[in-house]
Scaffold this motif. Structure first.
Motif, short mmCIF file in Angstrom:
data_model
loop_
_atom_site.label_atom_id
_atom_site.label_comp_id
_atom_site.label_asym_id
_atom_site.label_seq_id
_atom_site.Cartn_x
_atom_site.Cartn_y
_atom_site.Cartn_z
N MET A 169 28.17 87.83 7.03
CA MET A 169 29.22 86.92 7.48
C MET A 169 29.98 87.62 8.62
O MET A 169 31.13 88.04 8.47
CB MET A 169 30.14 86.57 6.31
CG MET A 169 29.40 85.92 5.15
SD MET A 169 30.40 85.79 3.64
CE MET A 169 31.66 84.65 4.16
N LEU A 170 29.32 87.74 9.77
CA LEU A 170 29.82 88.60 10.84
C LEU A 170 31.11 88.09 11.48
O LEU A 170 32.00 88.89 11.79
CB LEU A 170 28.72 88.82 11.89
CG LEU A 170 27.42 89.42 11.34
CD1 LEU A 170 26.42 89.61 12.45
CD2 LEU A 170 27.68 90.72 10.60
N GLU A 171 31.24 86.81 11.68
CA GLU A 171 32.47 86.28 12.27
C GLU A 171 33.66 86.49 11.33
O GLU A 171 34.76 86.84 11.78
CB GLU A 171 32.32 84.80 12.61
CG GLU A 171 31.37 84.57 13.77
CD GLU A 171 31.16 83.10 14.09
OE1 GLU A 171 31.78 82.23 13.44
OE2 GLU A 171 30.35 82.83 15.00
N THR A 172 33.44 86.30 10.05
CA THR A 172 34.50 86.52 9.07
C THR A 172 34.84 88.00 8.99
O THR A 172 36.01 88.37 8.88
CB THR A 172 34.08 85.98 7.69
OG1 THR A 172 33.68 84.61 7.84
CG2 THR A 172 35.21 86.05 6.69
N ALA A 173 33.82 88.86 9.07
CA ALA A 173 34.06 90.30 9.07
C ALA A 173 34.89 90.69 10.28
O ALA A 173 35.84 91.48 10.18
CB ALA A 173 32.74 91.06 9.07
N GLU A 174 34.57 90.14 11.44
CA GLU A 174 35.32 90.44 12.66
C GLU A 174 36.79 90.07 12.50
O GLU A 174 37.68 90.86 12.81
CB GLU A 174 34.70 89.70 13.84
CG GLU A 174 35.44 89.95 15.15
CD GLU A 174 34.88 89.15 16.30
OE1 GLU A 174 34.83 89.69 17.41
OE2 GLU A 174 34.49 87.97 16.10
N ALA A 175 37.05 88.88 12.00
CA ALA A 175 38.44 88.43 11.80
C ALA A 175 39.17 89.32 10.80
O ALA A 175 40.35 89.65 10.98
CB ALA A 175 38.46 86.98 11.34
N THR A 176 38.46 89.74 9.78
CA THR A 176 39.07 90.59 8.75
C THR A 176 39.36 91.98 9.30
O THR A 176 40.42 92.56 9.02
CB THR A 176 38.15 90.66 7.51
OG1 THR A 176 37.88 89.33 7.07
CG2 THR A 176 38.81 91.43 6.38
N PHE A 177 38.46 92.53 10.10
CA PHE A 177 38.72 93.83 10.74
C PHE A 177 39.90 93.73 11.70
O PHE A 177 40.70 94.66 11.80
CB PHE A 177 37.48 94.33 11.49
CG PHE A 177 36.38 94.86 10.59
CD1 PHE A 177 36.65 95.46 9.38
CD2 PHE A 177 35.06 94.75 10.99
CE1 PHE A 177 35.63 95.94 8.57
CE2 PHE A 177 34.03 95.23 10.20
CZ PHE A 177 34.32 95.83 8.99
N LYS A 178 40.02 92.62 12.40
CA LYS A 178 41.17 92.43 13.30
C LYS A 178 42.48 92.40 12.51
O LYS A 178 43.49 92.95 12.94
CB LYS A 178 41.00 91.18 14.15
CG LYS A 178 39.97 91.37 15.24
CD LYS A 178 39.82 90.14 16.11
CE LYS A 178 38.77 90.42 17.19
NZ LYS A 178 38.60 89.29 18.09
N LYS A 179 42.45 91.77 11.35
CA LYS A 179 43.63 91.76 10.47
C LYS A 179 43.95 93.17 10.01
O LYS A 179 45.12 93.60 10.00
CB LYS A 179 43.38 90.83 9.28
CG LYS A 179 44.46 90.82 8.24
CD LYS A 179 45.72 90.17 8.72
CE LYS A 179 46.73 90.09 7.59
NZ LYS A 179 47.96 89.47 7.99
N ALA A 180 42.92 93.94 9.64
CA ALA A 180 43.13 95.32 9.22
C ALA A 180 43.73 96.14 10.35
O ALA A 180 44.64 96.95 10.13
CB ALA A 180 41.81 95.94 8.75
N GLN A 181 43.25 95.92 11.58
CA GLN A 181 43.79 96.64 12.74
C GLN A 181 45.27 96.31 12.93
O GLN A 181 46.08 97.20 13.18
CB GLN A 181 43.02 96.29 14.00
CG GLN A 181 43.49 97.05 15.23
CD GLN A 181 43.17 98.53 15.16
OE1 GLN A 181 42.02 98.89 15.07
NE2 GLN A 181 44.17 99.38 15.18
N LYS A 182 45.62 95.04 12.79
CA LYS A 182 47.02 94.62 12.92
C LYS A 182 47.88 95.31 11.86
O LYS A 182 48.98 95.78 12.15
CB LYS A 182 47.11 93.10 12.80
CG LYS A 182 48.49 92.56 12.99
CD LYS A 182 48.49 91.04 12.90
CE LYS A 182 49.90 90.51 13.01
NZ LYS A 182 49.95 89.06 12.86
N LEU A 183 47.36 95.40 10.64
CA LEU A 183 48.11 96.05 9.56
C LEU A 183 48.21 97.55 9.77
O LEU A 183 49.23 98.16 9.43
CB LEU A 183 47.45 95.76 8.21
CG LEU A 183 47.56 94.32 7.73
CD1 LEU A 183 46.67 94.10 6.52
CD2 LEU A 183 49.00 93.97 7.40
N ALA A 184 47.17 98.16 10.34
CA ALA A 184 47.19 99.60 10.59
C ALA A 184 48.21 99.95 11.65
O ALA A 184 48.79 101.03 11.63
CB ALA A 184 45.80 100.09 10.99
N GLY A 185 48.43 99.05 12.60
CA GLY A 185 49.45 99.25 13.61
C GLY A 185 49.08 100.23 14.70
O GLY A 185 49.89 100.52 15.56
#
Length: 120
Positions: free
Chosen positions: A56-72
């Motif tokens: 589920m590559l598109e969903t993975a991409e969105a989830t990694f972007k969310k993780a990046q936002k949270l990591a700051g």
């Protein structure tokens, strides 16, 4: 003994399922953690891994972007996973960009040898 209410306990349960390639079960476990702790960078990172494993590559991409936002900030472990995601997706320019970012981060701070090895 691990506390059954701890975030680490539930992350480990998901990780065992992920390593066993039981991606649907891992995704369910990680989604539950994200629901309990929506600000957990590690939970989002792990969920993205499971989505990637399931294809589920598109969903993975969105989830990694969310993780990046949270990591700051730039995070070598996230970049390593993003590099792998884009390589699997055959988006090689993006994979190289994340690989290069890992090496840039490593110039300024301590980065896991795993991440550096992945990038080179």
């Amino acid at each position: 003994m691990l506390d059954p209410l701890s975030l680490l306990f539930h992350l480990l349960k998901g990780h065992v399922r992920y390593c066993a390639r039981q991606y649907d079960d891992a995704i369910a476990q990680y989604r539950q953690i994200v629901e309990w702790e929506p600000s957990s960078f590690v939970a989002h990172l792990s969920l993205g891994d499971a989505y990637r494993g399931q294809g589920m590559l598109e969903t993975a991409e969105a989830t990694f972007k969310k993780a990046q936002k949270l990591a700051g900030q730039q995070h070598a472990a996230l970049n390593m996973r993003s590099c792998d995601l884009y390589a699997a997706w055959n988006r090689l320019d993006e994979a190289r960009r994340y690989s290069d970012e890992i090496l840039t981060i490593a110039e300024a701070e301590l980065v896991s040898p795993t991440c550096i090895g992945w990038a080179t």
